[in-house]
Design a protein around this motif. Structure first.
Motif, PDB file in Angstrom:
ATOM      1  N   UNK A  40     -17.248 -18.972   6.007  1.00 19.26           N
ATOM      2  CA  UNK A  40     -17.830 -20.071   6.785  1.00 19.26           C
ATOM      3  C   UNK A  40     -17.270 -21.413   6.336  1.00 19.26           C
ATOM      4  N   UNK A  41     -17.135 -21.596   5.030  1.00 15.57           N
ATOM      5  CA  UNK A  41     -16.576 -22.857   4.517  1.00 15.57           C
ATOM      6  C   UNK A  41     -15.130 -23.038   4.961  1.00 15.57           C
ATOM      7  N   UNK A  42     -14.360 -21.963   4.892  1.00 14.23           N
ATOM      8  CA  UNK A  42     -12.954 -22.039   5.306  1.00 14.23           C
ATOM      9  C   UNK A  42     -12.837 -22.343   6.797  1.00 14.23           C
ATOM     10  N   UNK A  43     -13.692 -21.715   7.599  1.00 14.06           N
ATOM     11  CA  UNK A  43     -13.650 -21.969   9.040  1.00 14.06           C
ATOM     12  C   UNK A  43     -14.059 -23.407   9.354  1.00 14.06           C
ATOM     13  N   UNK A  44     -15.013 -23.937   8.606  1.00 12.36           N
ATOM     14  CA  UNK A  44     -15.415 -25.329   8.801  1.00 12.36           C
ATOM     15  C   UNK A  44     -14.252 -26.258   8.454  1.00 12.36           C
ATOM     16  N   UNK A  45     -13.553 -25.970   7.371  1.00 12.17           N
ATOM     17  CA  UNK A  45     -12.387 -26.757   6.981  1.00 12.17           C
ATOM     18  C   UNK A  45     -11.315 -26.685   8.073  1.00 12.17           C
ATOM     19  N   UNK A  46     -11.153 -25.483   8.646  1.00 11.21           N
ATOM     20  CA  UNK A  46     -10.169 -25.297   9.712  1.00 11.21           C
ATOM     21  C   UNK A  46     -10.497 -26.156  10.930  1.00 11.21           C
ATOM     22  N   UNK A  47     -11.784 -26.234  11.279  1.00 12.39           N
ATOM     23  CA  UNK A  47     -12.198 -27.074  12.407  1.00 12.39           C
ATOM     24  C   UNK A  47     -11.940 -28.552  12.128  1.00 12.39           C
ATOM     25  N   UNK A  48     -12.207 -28.978  10.898  1.00 14.50           N
ATOM     26  CA  UNK A  48     -11.932 -30.371  10.535  1.00 14.50           C
ATOM     27  C   UNK A  48     -10.439 -30.667  10.663  1.00 14.50           C
ATOM     28  N   UNK A  49      -9.617 -29.732  10.206  1.00 15.19           N
ATOM     29  CA  UNK A  49      -8.165 -29.901  10.323  1.00 15.19           C
ATOM     30  C   UNK A  49      -7.749 -29.985  11.788  1.00 15.19           C
ATOM     31  N   UNK A  50      -8.347 -29.132  12.617  1.00 15.26           N
ATOM     32  CA  UNK A  50      -8.014 -29.134  14.052  1.00 15.26           C
ATOM     33  C   UNK A  50      -8.337 -30.492  14.668  1.00 15.26           C
ATOM     34  N   UNK A  51      -9.474 -31.068  14.291  1.00 15.55           N
ATOM     35  CA  UNK A  51      -9.850 -32.390  14.791  1.00 15.55           C
ATOM     36  C   UNK A  51      -8.859 -33.455  14.333  1.00 15.55           C
ATOM     37  N   UNK A  52      -8.457 -33.397  13.060  1.00  8.96           N
ATOM     38  CA  UNK A  52      -7.485 -34.362  12.544  1.00  8.96           C
ATOM     39  C   UNK A  52      -6.147 -34.217  13.266  1.00  8.96           C
ATOM     40  N   UNK A  53      -5.738 -32.977  13.486  1.00 11.41           N
ATOM     41  CA  UNK A  53      -4.484 -32.717  14.199  1.00 11.41           C
ATOM     42  C   UNK A  53      -4.543 -33.317  15.600  1.00 11.41           C
ATOM     43  N   UNK A  54      -5.649 -33.098  16.298  1.00 12.81           N
ATOM     44  CA  UNK A  54      -5.800 -33.625  17.661  1.00 12.81           C
ATOM     45  C   UNK A  54      -5.748 -35.151  17.678  1.00 12.81           C
ATOM     46  N   UNK A  55      -6.388 -35.782  16.685  1.00 14.88           N
ATOM     47  CA  UNK A  55      -6.372 -37.250  16.622  1.00 14.88           C
ATOM     48  C   UNK A  55      -4.961 -37.786  16.412  1.00 14.88           C
ATOM     49  N   UNK A  56      -4.232 -37.162  15.516  1.00 14.67           N
ATOM     50  CA  UNK A  56      -2.864 -37.620  15.233  1.00 14.67           C
ATOM     51  C   UNK A  56      -1.977 -37.364  16.452  1.00 14.67           C
ATOM     52  N   UNK A  57      -2.133 -36.207  17.090  1.00 18.76           N
ATOM     53  CA  UNK A  57      -1.326 -35.914  18.280  1.00 18.76           C
ATOM     54  C   UNK A  57      -1.590 -36.938  19.377  1.00 18.76           C
ATOM     55  N   UNK A  58      -2.842 -37.342  19.534  1.00 20.58           N
ATOM     56  CA  UNK A  58      -3.150 -38.326  20.584  1.00 20.58           C
ATOM     57  C   UNK A  58      -2.567 -39.694  20.236  1.00 20.58           C
TER      58      UNK A  58
END
Length: 66
Positions: A40-58
């Protein structure tokens, strides 16, 4: 180094970490018994990374189109 290059490097780093977490989660899931809390902790970290990736891509996308 300009801002776009810095953002691209950060994006590459985040994508790499995101892929690594996929591998770690898969390996942990294959083990029995596995630590549900750790997954669960790893998946939460993965979601945070996905959000950061999306922000940088935008931030990078308008520069690429222009």
């Amino acid at each position: 180094m300009n801002e776009q290059e810095i953002l691209q490097q950060k994006l590459d780093s985040l994508r790499s970490e995101h892929r690594d977490l996929d591998d770690v989660i898969a390996r942990i899931g294959e083990q029995a018994p596995f630590d549900q809390l750790q997954i669960q902790r790893l998946k939460k970290r993965k979601l945070l990374l996905k959000d950061q990736i999306a922000r940088i891509e935008s931030r990078l996308l308008p520069d690429i189109i222009a």
